[in-house]
Design an enzyme around this catalytic site. Sequence first.
Site, short mmCIF file in Angstrom:
data_model
loop_
_atom_site.label_atom_id
_atom_site.label_comp_id
_atom_site.label_asym_id
_atom_site.label_seq_id
_atom_site.Cartn_x
_atom_site.Cartn_y
_atom_site.Cartn_z
N TYR A 40 -34.18 -19.03 -34.66
CA TYR A 40 -34.37 -18.75 -36.08
C TYR A 40 -34.83 -20.04 -36.76
O TYR A 40 -35.65 -20.77 -36.21
CB TYR A 40 -33.11 -18.14 -36.69
CG TYR A 40 -33.39 -17.37 -37.94
CD1 TYR A 40 -34.32 -16.33 -37.95
CD2 TYR A 40 -32.74 -17.68 -39.13
CE1 TYR A 40 -34.60 -15.63 -39.10
CE2 TYR A 40 -33.01 -16.97 -40.30
CZ TYR A 40 -33.94 -15.96 -40.28
OH TYR A 40 -34.23 -15.26 -41.42
N LYS A 95 -36.72 9.31 -24.44
CA LYS A 95 -38.07 8.84 -24.08
C LYS A 95 -38.06 7.33 -23.90
O LYS A 95 -38.69 6.79 -22.98
CB LYS A 95 -39.03 9.23 -25.20
CG LYS A 95 -40.44 9.44 -24.75
CD LYS A 95 -40.60 10.79 -24.10
CE LYS A 95 -42.05 11.06 -23.78
NZ LYS A 95 -42.26 12.44 -23.31
N ALA A 196 -51.78 28.11 -26.94
CA ALA A 196 -52.91 27.40 -27.55
C ALA A 196 -52.43 26.32 -28.51
O ALA A 196 -53.03 26.09 -29.56
CB ALA A 196 -53.82 28.39 -28.27
N GLY A 197 -51.34 25.66 -28.13
CA GLY A 197 -50.84 24.53 -28.90
C GLY A 197 -51.36 23.22 -28.34
O GLY A 197 -52.40 23.18 -27.65
N ASN A 287 -40.09 25.85 -20.62
CA ASN A 287 -38.85 25.23 -20.13
C ASN A 287 -37.71 25.46 -21.13
O ASN A 287 -37.93 25.28 -22.33
CB ASN A 287 -39.09 23.72 -19.94
CG ASN A 287 -38.32 23.14 -18.80
OD1 ASN A 287 -37.54 23.82 -18.13
ND2 ASN A 287 -38.50 21.86 -18.57
#
Length: 402
Positions: A40, A95, A196-197, A287
């Site tokens: 710092y 993730k 169709a996404g 899923n």
Amino acid sequence: MSQADLKKKALDYHRLPKPGKLSVESSKPCSTQGDLSLAYTPGVAQPVLEIAKDPVKAYDYTNKGNLVAVITDGTAILGLGNLGPLAAKPVMEGKGVLFKQFAGIDVYDIEVNAETPQDFIKVVEAIAPTFGGINLEDIAAPHCFEIEQALTERLDIPVFHDDQHGTATIICAGLINSLHLQGKKLELARIVCLGAGAAGIASMRLLVAMGAKPENILMVDRQGVIHAGRSDLNVYKQLFAHTTDRRTLSDAMRGADVLVGVSGPDLVTRDMVGSMADRPVIFALSNPDPEIHPDTAKSVRQDLIMATGRSDFPNQVNNVLGFPFIFRGVLDARARHVTRDMLIAAVHALAMLAREPVPRDVLAAYGLEHLEFGPDYILPKPFDTRLIERIPPAVAAAWHDS
């Protein structure tokens, strides 16, 4: 394990011994007064001044080059729908765990409360200097297309929508290998896409870039076959609106070589499977419950190659085979964008790896004695350590060649 036991185990995993799956740890020592003065003030002023003179120096003096934002508005969480940004946080943390585990990439998960796509875009644009890349996640279509396109145009760091490009990469790799095993060519294959996404449209666009013929693709949404006579199509669906007299999923699947399902459970019947061409390929990726159960599909067609999104059946189409390694290559190359050529390079690297002999350590990780390229093994396993050796260099090379 019962559903009640599984629920308890999952909740305990996320709650104990401390809540959540991510933490921030220092990568430099800070145990003495000297360390503190470097970490710092006053020492930190030196890299500040260097970066102010040359912004590229941020890659030398900060974690920017190995830091990805996993960011969502929570409008399409897994298969659970629009539950809001806070409910998406466990997925975004997860993730981050996968980025770190498989590719050594650091992540900040960011959940944005945004009323409109424009609001979301402004937030990401404002915080982008922090990161080396942006991973968009669980954003509903068609807004996800608008968001990704706008951010790609405005930012000088790569923007990757995993529900589009990650899913498309794994689907395409699996399909290339499946068609190869079935003795068919991509450019001649008749393909039906149920859904169709983001995943469906991105996968079909990538297949076309790799040689599939647009006129051989029929896309099906909740209203049936997407055709030129419909007036309810957004600009993304219009790309696949052909002149055809087929109207239903049953019509579309008659004589088809391939079905890619990215929609919902139990939408495909035995009769539909039976009407497909010889040696068909079905990717039923809804899923946890697929468009048709593998056992049901295989009871109709002995000549079938089948994949799902589940780990308890052969041929799991799992995005973890893609996004950590694609991003590793993107960051290593300091690429400004994720290009189609980079995705295609990842597709081919994945597909070719599955055709190689499987090392003993991979077999041991999955408790297997034998595994080889064939109808029940069309994609590498996620814990195959060769993935980090093959995919990132292929992706980086594609950027440098562009």
